[in-house]
Motif scaffolding. Structure first.
Motif, mmCIF file in Angstrom:
data_model
loop_
_atom_site.group_PDB
_atom_site.id
_atom_site.type_symbol
_atom_site.label_atom_id
_atom_site.label_comp_id
_atom_site.label_asym_id
_atom_site.label_seq_id
_atom_site.Cartn_x
_atom_site.Cartn_y
_atom_site.Cartn_z
ATOM 1 N N ARG A 51 0.446 -1.434 0.081
ATOM 2 C CA ARG A 51 0.001 0.446 -0.118
ATOM 3 C C ARG A 51 0.832 1.000 -0.034
ATOM 4 O O ARG A 51 0.297 2.138 -0.349
ATOM 5 C CB ARG A 51 -0.996 0.407 1.122
ATOM 6 N N ALA A 52 2.169 0.960 0.665
ATOM 7 C CA ALA A 52 2.879 2.747 0.534
ATOM 8 C C ALA A 52 3.779 2.652 -0.547
ATOM 9 O O ALA A 52 4.311 3.484 -0.678
ATOM 10 C CB ALA A 52 3.928 2.396 2.353
ATOM 11 N N GLY A 53 4.264 1.680 -1.671
ATOM 12 C CA GLY A 53 4.600 2.476 -2.613
ATOM 13 C C GLY A 53 3.918 3.336 -4.004
ATOM 14 O O GLY A 53 2.978 3.470 -3.650
ATOM 15 N N SER A 54 4.532 3.301 -4.698
ATOM 16 C CA SER A 54 4.072 4.779 -5.709
ATOM 17 C C SER A 54 3.230 4.308 -6.923
ATOM 18 O O SER A 54 3.060 5.034 -6.993
ATOM 19 C CB SER A 54 5.848 4.883 -6.441
ATOM 20 N N ILE A 55 3.242 2.937 -7.221
ATOM 21 C CA ILE A 55 2.439 2.145 -7.439
ATOM 22 C C ILE A 55 1.062 1.429 -6.998
ATOM 23 O O ILE A 55 1.569 0.601 -5.339
ATOM 24 C CB ILE A 55 3.017 0.500 -8.145
ATOM 25 N N PRO A 56 -0.162 2.275 -6.578
ATOM 26 C CA PRO A 56 -1.276 2.147 -5.563
ATOM 27 C C PRO A 56 -1.324 0.446 -5.700
ATOM 28 O O PRO A 56 -1.523 0.080 -7.177
ATOM 29 C CB PRO A 56 -2.771 2.967 -6.087
ATOM 30 N N THR A 112 -5.858 3.910 -1.899
ATOM 31 C CA THR A 112 -5.855 3.152 -3.607
ATOM 32 C C THR A 112 -5.591 4.376 -4.166
ATOM 33 O O THR A 112 -5.636 4.322 -5.368
ATOM 34 C CB THR A 112 -7.504 3.008 -4.115
ATOM 35 N N GLY A 113 -6.162 5.732 -4.089
ATOM 36 C CA GLY A 113 -5.143 7.248 -5.031
ATOM 37 C C GLY A 113 -4.226 7.258 -5.778
ATOM 38 O O GLY A 113 -3.137 6.678 -5.101
ATOM 39 N N ASP A 114 -4.432 6.873 -6.726
ATOM 40 C CA ASP A 114 -3.031 7.061 -7.367
ATOM 41 C C ASP A 114 -2.791 8.995 -7.622
ATOM 42 O O ASP A 114 -0.626 8.625 -7.268
ATOM 43 C CB ASP A 114 -3.043 7.259 -9.141
ATOM 44 N N THR A 115 -3.419 9.815 -6.486
ATOM 45 C CA THR A 115 -2.543 10.809 -6.793
ATOM 46 C C THR A 115 -3.706 11.593 -5.576
ATOM 47 O O THR A 115 -5.076 11.743 -5.463
ATOM 48 C CB THR A 115 -2.355 11.792 -7.732
ATOM 49 N N ILE A 116 -3.152 11.565 -4.154
ATOM 50 C CA ILE A 116 -3.268 11.896 -2.926
ATOM 51 C C ILE A 116 -3.497 14.336 -3.266
ATOM 52 O O ILE A 116 -2.413 14.423 -3.209
ATOM 53 C CB ILE A 116 -3.585 12.207 -2.336
ATOM 54 N N ARG A 154 2.577 10.381 -3.527
ATOM 55 C CA ARG A 154 1.376 10.796 -4.445
ATOM 56 C C ARG A 154 0.874 12.419 -3.856
ATOM 57 O O ARG A 154 -0.260 12.053 -4.412
ATOM 58 C CB ARG A 154 0.810 8.984 -4.272
ATOM 59 N N VAL A 155 1.046 12.688 -2.688
ATOM 60 C CA VAL A 155 0.992 14.053 -2.588
ATOM 61 C C VAL A 155 1.118 14.457 -3.518
ATOM 62 O O VAL A 155 2.314 14.900 -3.633
ATOM 63 C CB VAL A 155 1.141 13.992 -0.636
#
Length: 392
Positions: A24-29, A263-267, A297-298
């Motif tokens: 869950r923590a990686g750059s790819i959701p 889940t978000g690709d971008t937050i 992602r933020v």
């Protein structure tokens, strides 16, 4: 990059928690399937097999998994890099081999390779992009940002776009768009077993821009903690039906919004240039890092920014340790008129803030397009309102 669905095969709770966090923590959701989702036939893209104990049993598991899921990426995890075990795992069908515990960057690189293979295998079929809008405080303009981004994405891309209102009891997405929904996100959560394209079409309301709305719940206690896994499954199902998923996550961190953040690709973190908002934004960024939702992602959105700034943008960036991704001007009259009429800014006539949402959304659609500075520039609006361009 395509979002992945992961499955962890192990009887060790510590193993499952460790890799759940890494995924869950990686750059790819990567959303992680639970046992119920597997029983209902959900297909994982990435499967981790615990080979630290019974190696022969693990190899047999890998063989069975490879036969059942020929396109999945299979990761074997063992206590040591024994050459014979590595060779056996590859012969059984594993794509990657790791020793316990794996180096985070090495593991994330393998996840990125799996995502690239999946995207290549999908060919021209588009993968869903999930954009989560989260407020540094109530009233920061989170719903305004989410709604107008959603309208612009649907209008400009002409692709399937849905906005999900996660705020229990007080969701305003439908109100902002002037529609009266018959159903809400709870109807989707409570009927996951029958949530196909036809049933989903009954639950959403379609706005004239093309944006579809999955309205917020009327209940103040739902979606709640007991709905977190169902919400994760809902996002997986939506990703099969839509190319763009917008989430209005409100301003409270709870189990449901954490699911959205994972889940978000971008937050998009929406903040105002005032002390309470920036203090909260600092704490939220820290909390996001603690939760393991990847900080890469933020993106910080500065809303209602007008001279004289209570806090200059450069000081805000220094305080947050994060750049400002886009700045929206303060235009209370235009925004309140659009809200009260139920007409989004993009459809309410020419205004500086509507132009900013157009520019902001076009950058989402074409990240490689012309970039403009997030620094404030002199504008022509009365009252010192500034025309701010963005994208970094």
């Amino acid at each position: 990059m395509a979002q992945l669905v992961g499955l962890i095969v192990s009887d060790d709770d510590g193993f499952r928690k460790h890799f759940g966090r890494l995924l869950r923590a990686g750059s790819i959701p990567v959303s992680v399937l639970d046992d119920r989702a597997v029983r209902e036939g959900a297909a994982p893209d990435l499967i981790l097999v615990d080979a630290r104990g019974d190696a022969s049993g693990a190899m047999a598991n890998i063989e069975r998994i490879r036969a059942a899921a020929p396109g999945a990426g299979i990761f074997a995890v063992a206590m040591s890099a024994d050459p014979e075990l590595i060779l056996s795992s590859m012969r059984a069908g594993a794509n990657e081999f790791f020793t316990w515990p794996p180096v985070d960057e090495t593991f994330n690189g393998a996840v990125r390779r799996t995502a690239a293979r999946r995207e290549s295998a999908m060919g021209s079929r588009p993968s869903a992009m999930t954009l989560v809008f989260f407020g540094a405080k109530g009233g920061a303009g989170t719903t305004t940002a989410a709604v107008n981004c959603g309208v612009e994405l649907a209008r400009l891309s002409k692709r399937s776009t849905v906005i999900v209102d996660l705020k229990p009891g007080l969701g305003e997405v439908a109100l902002f768009l002037g529609v009266r929904p018959r159903y809400s996100v709870l109807d989707a959560v409570d009927n996951l077993h029958r949530l196909d394209r036809e049933f989903l079409r009954e639950l959403v309301v379609k706005h004239k821009s093309g944006l579809e709305i999955l309205a917020g719940s009327d209940q103040f206690d739902r979606p709640g903690a007991n709905d977190a896994s169902a919400m994760e499954e809902l996002f997986r199902l939506l990703a099969r039906q839509y190319e763009y998923i917008i989430v209005d996550a409100g301003s409270q961190i709870n189990s449901t919004t954490v699911t959205a953040l994972y889940t978000g690709d971008t937050i998009f973190l929406v903040a105002n240039p005032d002390v309470p908002s920036i203090r909260n934004a600092q704490r939220i960024l820290d909390r996001v890092r603690q939760l393991g939702a990847c900080g890469e992602r933020v993106r910080v959105l500065l809303n209602r920014a007008a001279e004289p700034y209570p806090i200059p943008p450069k000081q805000i960036e220094a305080a947050l340790g994060h750049p400002i991704h886009h700045t929206f001007p303060s235009d209370y009259k235009t925004v309140s008129t659009a809200l009260n009429s139920g007409v989004p800014l993009a459809l309410a006539g020419n205004s500086d803030i509507a132009a900013q949402f157009d520019r902001f959304t076009r950058a989402i659609l074409d990240p490689a397009g012309p970039a403009t500075s997030a620094e404030p520039a002199k504008g022509r609006l009365p009252g010192g309102l500034q025309r701010i361009a963005s994208i970094w």
